[in-house]
Design a protein around this motif. Structure first.
Motif: not given
Ligand code: FAD
Length: 370
Positions: A256-257, A272-276, A282-283, A285-293
């Motif tokens: 998120p720079m 907070e930065d991870v969520a950002l 997501e805002q 692109t058409t991607l959704s990120i349900p979980r992180l690797a």
């Protein structure tokens, strides 16, 4: 007590790349606190080289570095700069800045940009234009570090890991450095301690220059099954926003720079930065990120003018600053190492730097002591 010509504090890209060159001029030792090289900023970088850098000096150092960034430490990979709504003027400015060094860049329409990154949103907040550089470089920090370590060893230099400099003093025109295991003396101390550069100065009784560590966060996540992102460009908004880049076939890295205040430390990603990071991707692109690797954070360290520093301290003989590489330390490391070699050894200023308009004064710590 062991005596060397150059003692470099910091086994990141700055210290290692400079040490590999200094070793050709005299006995050189790198001290690294951690048990592995590149444990801090250098190993946590997004590791991409491009010209979307605010300062001309940084773009010039990048231009001088690119010819030195090749396999296995770097490979060609495209970069795409996208303008979100309201960022059109920034895209124009970027194009002007870019063309000085890379006249081949191409202006793309949103549709053309989507041919490169099909998930870019078409709805609200969608992109209004883009700039494509087919000649960016994906870097491999560990391959770069390993290459420098080999060069250093070949020239007779050494790296000591698990060797934190805990005390530094000036005796008889030499610097004496204590580590938990051993002590060393050196005629020249190179301070390449990244986020700790000011702390090293203070340990040595030298006035700090205002190096400020700022935390930056990275997440990685898997894209929907069957989607192959490996050829997608490194994709970055021209203003505030995010960047993404492929990590193999089915995984993207996103940032998120952010620039979070931090002390020098083993930086950790804040929720907070991870969520950002996830939200911004997501805002747009058409991607959704349900979980992180995975997720991590690292410290980018800046001088007050956000320009890099290389040169002897004007008040402390033999104390050489190599600091403030901000968010461009990997991509400028070949040029910064050349500058450090010339300045620390008193040899001729490299023609490669002169050719891009970089002179020693621009890097000198003297500017920060006005
Ligand atoms: C998330 C993120 C993304 C980035 N993306 C990019 C990018 O795409 N392209 C790019 O070019 N750059 C990027 N950067 C910036 C780049 O990573 C840094 O500019 C660069 O790594 C700085 O290198 P360094 O050697 O100065 O610092 P570091 O790698 O932090 O090395 C300093 C070393 O000094 C050691 N040290 C400190 N104190 C002592 C002591 N007392 N004794 C001994 N050793 C000590 C530390 O342990 C550390 O290993 C990014 C950075 C981050 C965090």
């Amino acid at each position: 007590m062991r005596s060397v010509d150059y003692c470099v504090i910091g086994g990141g890209i700055a210290g290692l790349s400079a040490a590999a060159r200094l070793a050709r001029h005299g006995e050189t030792l790198v001290l690294e606190s951690e048990d592995a090289l590149g444990f801090h900023a250098s190993g946590r970088s997004a590791a991409f080289a491009h010209f979307d850098m605010d300062a001309r000096l940084v773009r010039a150092l990048t231009a001088a570095s690119l010819p030195h960034l090749s396999e296995p430490g770097a490979r060609r990979h495209p970069a795409l700069f996208i303008a979100l709504e309201g960022q059109e003027a920034l895209l124009d400015q970027l194009e002007t800045n870019y063309r000085e060094w890379a006249p081949h860049v191409e202006r793309l329409t949103p549709e053309e940009a989507r041919n490169w990154v099909p998930v870019l949103a078409t709805s609200d907040g969608a992109i209004s234009g883009a700039l494509l550089d087919r000649d960016g470089r994906k870097l491999d920090a560990h391959a770069l570090l390993e290459g420098h370590r080999r060069m250093l060893n070949k020239a007779g230099g050494e790296v000591a890991t698990g060797a934190r400099a805990t005390a530094i003093r000036r005796d008889d025109n030499r610097w004496t450095l204590d580590t938990p295991g051993e002590s060393f003396t050196a005629k020249c101390l190179v301070n390449a301690a990244g986020a700790w550069a000011d702390e090293i100065a203070m340990l040595a009784g030298v006035a700090p220059i205002g190096i400020r560590p700022l935390r930056r966060t990275v997440i990685t996540f898997d894209v929907p099954e069957g989607m192959d992102v490996s050829d997608w460009p490194f994709t970055k908004t021209v203003g505030p926003g995010f960047y993404i880049e492929p990590e193999g076939r089915g995984r993207l890295l996103a940032c998120p720079m952010d620039e979070g205040e931090s002390t020098p430390c083993d930086a950790q990603a804040e929720e907070e930065d991870v969520a950002l990071a996830a939200w911004r991707v997501e805002q747009a692109t058409t991607l959704s990120i349900p979980r992180l690797a995975s997720k991590w954070a690292g410290l980018r360290s800046f001088a007050p003018d956000r320009l890099p520093v290389a040169g002897f301290d004007p008040e402390a003989p033999g104390f050489f600053w190599l600091a403030g590489q901000g968010g461009f330390g990997l991509q400028t490391s070949p040029a910064m190492a050349m500058a450090a070699e010339a300045l620390a050894t008193g040899t001729e200023w490299p023609e490669e730097l002169r050719a891009v308009g970089v002179e020693a004064d621009a890097l000198s710590p003297r500017r920060l002591r006005a």
